[in-house]
Design an enzyme around this catalytic site. Structure first.
Site, mmCIF file in Angstrom:
data_model
loop_
_atom_site.group_PDB
_atom_site.id
_atom_site.type_symbol
_atom_site.label_atom_id
_atom_site.label_comp_id
_atom_site.label_asym_id
_atom_site.label_seq_id
_atom_site.Cartn_x
_atom_site.Cartn_y
_atom_site.Cartn_z
ATOM 1 N N HIS A 1 -5.744 2.932 1.072
ATOM 2 C CA HIS A 1 -4.909 4.046 1.534
ATOM 3 C C HIS A 1 -5.518 4.795 2.729
ATOM 4 C CE1 HIS A 1 -2.951 3.074 -2.101
ATOM 5 N NE2 HIS A 1 -3.614 3.861 -2.917
ATOM 6 N N ASP B 1 0.904 -1.146 0.000
ATOM 7 C CA ASP B 1 0.000 0.000 0.000
ATOM 8 C C ASP B 1 0.941 1.192 0.000
ATOM 9 O OD1 ASP B 1 -1.492 2.271 0.929
ATOM 10 O OD2 ASP B 1 -3.089 0.850 1.401
ATOM 11 N N HIS B 2 1.053 1.857 -1.134
ATOM 12 C CA HIS B 2 2.166 2.812 -1.234
ATOM 13 C C HIS B 2 2.010 3.993 -0.272
ATOM 14 C CE1 HIS B 2 -0.440 5.145 -3.950
ATOM 15 N NE2 HIS B 2 0.370 6.147 -3.756
HETATM 16 C C1 BG6 Z 1 -3.519 4.880 -6.420
HETATM 17 C C2 BG6 Z 1 -4.862 5.007 -7.064
HETATM 18 O O1 BG6 Z 1 -3.474 3.750 -5.605
HETATM 19 O O2 BG6 Z 1 -3.264 6.040 -5.642
HETATM 20 C C3 BG6 Z 1 -4.921 6.253 -7.916
HETATM 21 O O3 BG6 Z 1 -5.122 3.862 -7.864
HETATM 22 C C4 BG6 Z 1 -4.547 7.461 -7.103
HETATM 23 O O4 BG6 Z 1 -6.222 6.429 -8.476
HETATM 24 C C5 BG6 Z 1 -3.236 7.234 -6.375
HETATM 25 O O5 BG6 Z 1 -4.432 8.550 -7.994
HETATM 26 C C6 BG6 Z 1 -2.944 8.359 -5.426
HETATM 27 O O6 BG6 Z 1 -1.647 8.239 -4.957
HETATM 28 P P1 BG6 Z 1 -0.813 9.502 -4.519
HETATM 29 O O7 BG6 Z 1 0.455 8.934 -4.004
HETATM 30 O O8 BG6 Z 1 -0.640 10.360 -5.731
HETATM 31 O O9 BG6 Z 1 -1.624 10.198 -3.470
#
Ligand code: BG6
Length: 492
Positions: free
Chosen positions: A241, A178-179
């Site tokens: 997230h 989960d980045h």
């Molecule tokens: C991803 C989603 O997991 O996270 C995207 O699939 C989203 O739709 C993105 O734009 C958002 O990540 P960050 O790091 O730009 O907030």
């Protein structure tokens, strides 16, 4: 500590994620001297390419920063390529052979990390095929498997996915990315809470009025309409997230900073979420979809006009919801989360709203009420922490106004903020799963959102509010927030 030498196999090597995130993250680790002494990155996909062609293709995705030709060349030398029909179990002996050869040639122990950067419909066949040729067995080296979300599309499929993965790999070999957990400022939430004597004693229902979490994006669905239309904000952002952010804000102090200690606490938070029943969904969850906007310089198309999107789609590109965590710490404290695409600003932040003073001595505050102390944990893009406190306006009388104590990471000139993928890849290379989601927590988060998805499915009359692209979402969300007003980050 430097990770052990290993081979990182990327399934889906010609895909978007590999180019946009993985290769740049690996390059970043390379420039920071964080890669192991010996590393081979083996790209795997169906397209027929040689190692050299793969290196050439990846070159253009190296991050745009000052680097010498020597740096680039040294990095590209780590890259190798193996054409393979990933969905075809009969091809896997070829992969095994190639890995053995690379290990020998480069004197790398048989430590393998398999990164599934593929469409999720391959999450069954790849682990199974790896297992069939013994590539799941941690003999003469570790074997780890990284998978990307989506971890299922509903509770049932998430459970099936976990079950399937566990048929072939042990939980301690699994790294579910989960980045958001890889973001420096998300990890800093743990440090803010548990390294300061001043916050934790007041981090509870006695002092906190409500918690507000926002993840706003200016982008729309770009070229991912086909995927997104079957997903929507709940599956794309909230189930993973945002729930992880809730976990970190709400958890009890872990016993130690170790994978299972932290993940046990996240799980407990998810177990304490008060279920939102189908009947309560219309009241507590607002969904929206961006519509064409003609206000800006150039008209912006609506979601239903995007490529790959059903013109009658009811998929939500915006979601706001209110819920409670039923435990000793949080009883009665409302949590609000909202996320959306095509909003006016890109910002992710967690706001802790503290209760007002019990008695208002200074009647003439700037909002005719007492100061609303807020602690704003700014996750991105202007990473930092902001505390709003009341101060006396200099001069006669006792006039109070809110001022900001504001820290920006950007002020630490010599500190490098690693990318989320860089951090997570490095952690996996070191065998540290602290910042990866555990299967049971993923299922619990699904359990919480599933009745909401069911309610939408079963009650089409629950509105999908349109909001013009570039605005802060449907106006009805103001009614959802009974405790005050949503914070509009780019304004204050
Ligand atoms: C991803 C989603 O997991 O996270 C995207 O699939 C989203 O739709 C993105 O734009 C958002 O990540 P960050 O790091 O730009 O907030």
């Amino acid at each position: 500590k430097q990770p052990e030498s290993h081979i990182l196999v990327i399934f889906g090597a010609s895909g978007d994620l590999t180019k946009r995130k993985l290769i740049p993250a690996l390059y970043e680790l390379h420039t920071q001297n964080l890669l192991p002494e010996k590393l081979a990155v083996l790209g795997v996909a169906r397209t027929k390419l040689t190692d050299l062609e793969f290196r050439e293709n990846m070159k253009e995705f190296l991050p745009d920063q000052q680097h010498t030709q020597k740096d680039i060349d040294a990095f590209l030398e780590h890259l190798y390529y193996q054409p393979l029909s990933t969905a075809d179990a009969v091809d896997y002996p070829i992969l095994k052979k190639r890995l053995e050869l690379l290990s020998k040639e480069l004197s790398i122990p048989e430590n393998y990390i398999f990164y599934l950067s593929t469409p999720p419909n391959l999450y069954e066949i790849i682990p199974q095929s790896l297992a069939e040729v013994g590539l799941n067995e941690p003999v003469s080296g570790y074997k780890r498997l990284i998978i990307e979300k989506p971890f299922g599309t509903d509770l049932k499929s998430a459970k099936e996915l976990n079950k399937n993965l566990l048929n072939y790999f042990n939980e301690d070999q699994l790294y579910r990315i989960d980045h958001y957990l890889g973001k420096e400022t998300v990890q800093n939430m743990l440090v803010t809470r548990f390294s300061n004597g001043i916050f934790e004693p007041i981090w509870n229902r006695n002092f906190i009025h409500h918690v507000e979490i926002t993840s706003a994006e200016t982008l729309g669905v770009e070229d991912r309409g086909g995927y997104y239309d079957h997903s929507g904000a709940m599956r794309d952002m909230v189930q993973n997230h945002l729930m992880q952010l809730v976990g970190l804000v709400a958890m009890e102090p872990p016993v130690v900073i170790e994978a299972d200690a932290i993940r046990n606490e996240t799980l407990k938070v998810f177990q304490s979420l008060r279920p939102i029943t189908e009947a309560e969904v219309a009241k507590n969850v607002i969904r929206g979809q961006y519509i064409r906007s003609n206000h800006g310089k150039e008209p912006v198309i609506g979601y239903r006009e995007e490529h790959g999107v059903d013109p009658l789609s009811k998929t939500e590109t915006y979601l706001a919801m209110k819920f409670f965590i039923d435990n000793f710490r949080w009883a009665g404290v409302p949590f609000y989360i909202r996320t959306g695409k095509k909003l006016p600003a890109r910002v992710t932040e967690v706001v802790i709203h503290f209760k007002n003073t019990p008695h208002h001595l200074f009647g003439n505050t700037d909002n005719a009420d007492a100061i609303n102390n807020q602690l704003v944990l700014r996750i991105q893009p202007d990473e930092g922490i902001l505390l709003k406190i009341g101060m006396k306006v200099p001069g006669a009388g006792f006039h109070v106004q809110t001022v900001n104590m504001d820290f920006h990471y950007s002020e630490l000139s010599d500190v490098y903020l690693p990318s989320a993928y860089g951090r997570l890849l490095l952690d996996c290379m070191q065998g540290d799963a602290t910042l990866y989601s555990r299967g049971d927590a993923v299922e619990k988060a699904w359990e919480f959102v599933q009745p909401i998805l069911n309610a939408w499915q079963n009650n089409p009359e629950i509105p999908v509010y349109g909001y013009p692209a570039g605005t802060w979402g449907p106006e009805v969300v103001d009614d959802l927030m009974e405790e005050g007003m949503w914070r509009y980050p780019c304004k204050n």
